[in-house]
Design an enzyme around this catalytic site. Structure first.
Site, PDB file in Angstrom:
ATOM      1  N   ASP A  32      -1.755  13.636 -16.525  1.00  0.00           N
ATOM      2  CA  ASP A  32      -1.624  12.490 -17.420  1.00  0.00           C
ATOM      3  C   ASP A  32      -1.921  11.194 -16.677  1.00  0.00           C
ATOM      4  O   ASP A  32      -2.351  11.209 -15.523  1.00  0.00           O
ATOM      5  CB  ASP A  32      -0.242  12.471 -18.083  1.00  0.00           C
ATOM      6  CG  ASP A  32       0.903  12.452 -17.082  1.00  0.00           C
ATOM      7  OD1 ASP A  32       0.695  11.981 -15.939  1.00  0.00           O
ATOM      8  OD2 ASP A  32       1.998  12.896 -17.435  1.00  0.00           O
ATOM      9  N   ILE A  33      -1.691  10.094 -17.319  1.00  0.00           N
ATOM     10  CA  ILE A  33      -2.000   8.777 -16.751  1.00  0.00           C
ATOM     11  C   ILE A  33      -1.231   8.509 -15.459  1.00  0.00           C
ATOM     12  O   ILE A  33      -1.662   7.716 -14.627  1.00  0.00           O
ATOM     13  CB  ILE A  33      -1.761   7.654 -17.791  1.00  0.00           C
ATOM     14  CG1 ILE A  33      -2.372   6.352 -17.310  1.00  0.00           C
ATOM     15  CG2 ILE A  33      -0.300   7.435 -18.059  1.00  0.00           C
ATOM     16  CD1 ILE A  33      -3.356   5.785 -18.265  1.00  0.00           C
TER      17      ILE A  33
END
Length: 142
Positions: free
Chosen positions: A18-19
């Site tokens: 994810d980010i």
């Protein structure tokens, strides 16, 4: 986890993160499921053939304890031990372990049942295959 019945080795792919730059929490369930399917293949059970025979293995509970994140490129093991609870439930006790330092990443307990025509059935068909593979399904407590 002592006396694992099966283990696979995988590597984190960039798109699974994810980010924050860590593996997304939902991806760990994919790793665990992939290990269970590989285990069934390893002992001679074909998940798709079971379905074609009218028997489906259904996850009814997934308990995951996230201990530490994996990052892109990390190599890791997914380990499992299988047992049973009562007459119908099959329990997969699984761990995800980072390879380089054996760090525990995830502890999981996946509860499944077999169904036929949407009704629970005894896991005897699987237990025979497990015995042939030298695996005794011991009772696992809550």
């Amino acid at each position: 986890m002592k006396d694992n019945h099966f283990e696979i080795e995988l590597q984190v792919r960039d798109y699974e993160c994810d980010i924050q730059g860590i593996v997304n929490n939902a991806v760990y369930q994919n790793y665990l499921e992939h290990c269970r399917h590989k285990f069934l293949n390893h002992i001679g059970l074909d998940f798709a053939q079971l379905h074609n025979d009218g028997i489906d293995a259904v996850v009814i509970r997934a308990e995951l304890d996230y201990k530490f994140p994996l990052r892109p490129g990390d190599d890791f093991f997914v380990r499992l031990k299988i047992g049973k609870q009562g007459k119908l439930r099959i329990i997969f006790v699984q761990q995800i372990i980072r390879k380089k330092d054996e760090k525990l990443i995830v502890n999981a307990r996946i509860t499944t049942v077999l169904t036929k025509n949407n009704r629970p059935v005894s896991p005897e068909i699987l237990e025979e295959k497990f015995k042939e593979a030298g695996i005794n399904m011991e009772q696992i407590s809550n």
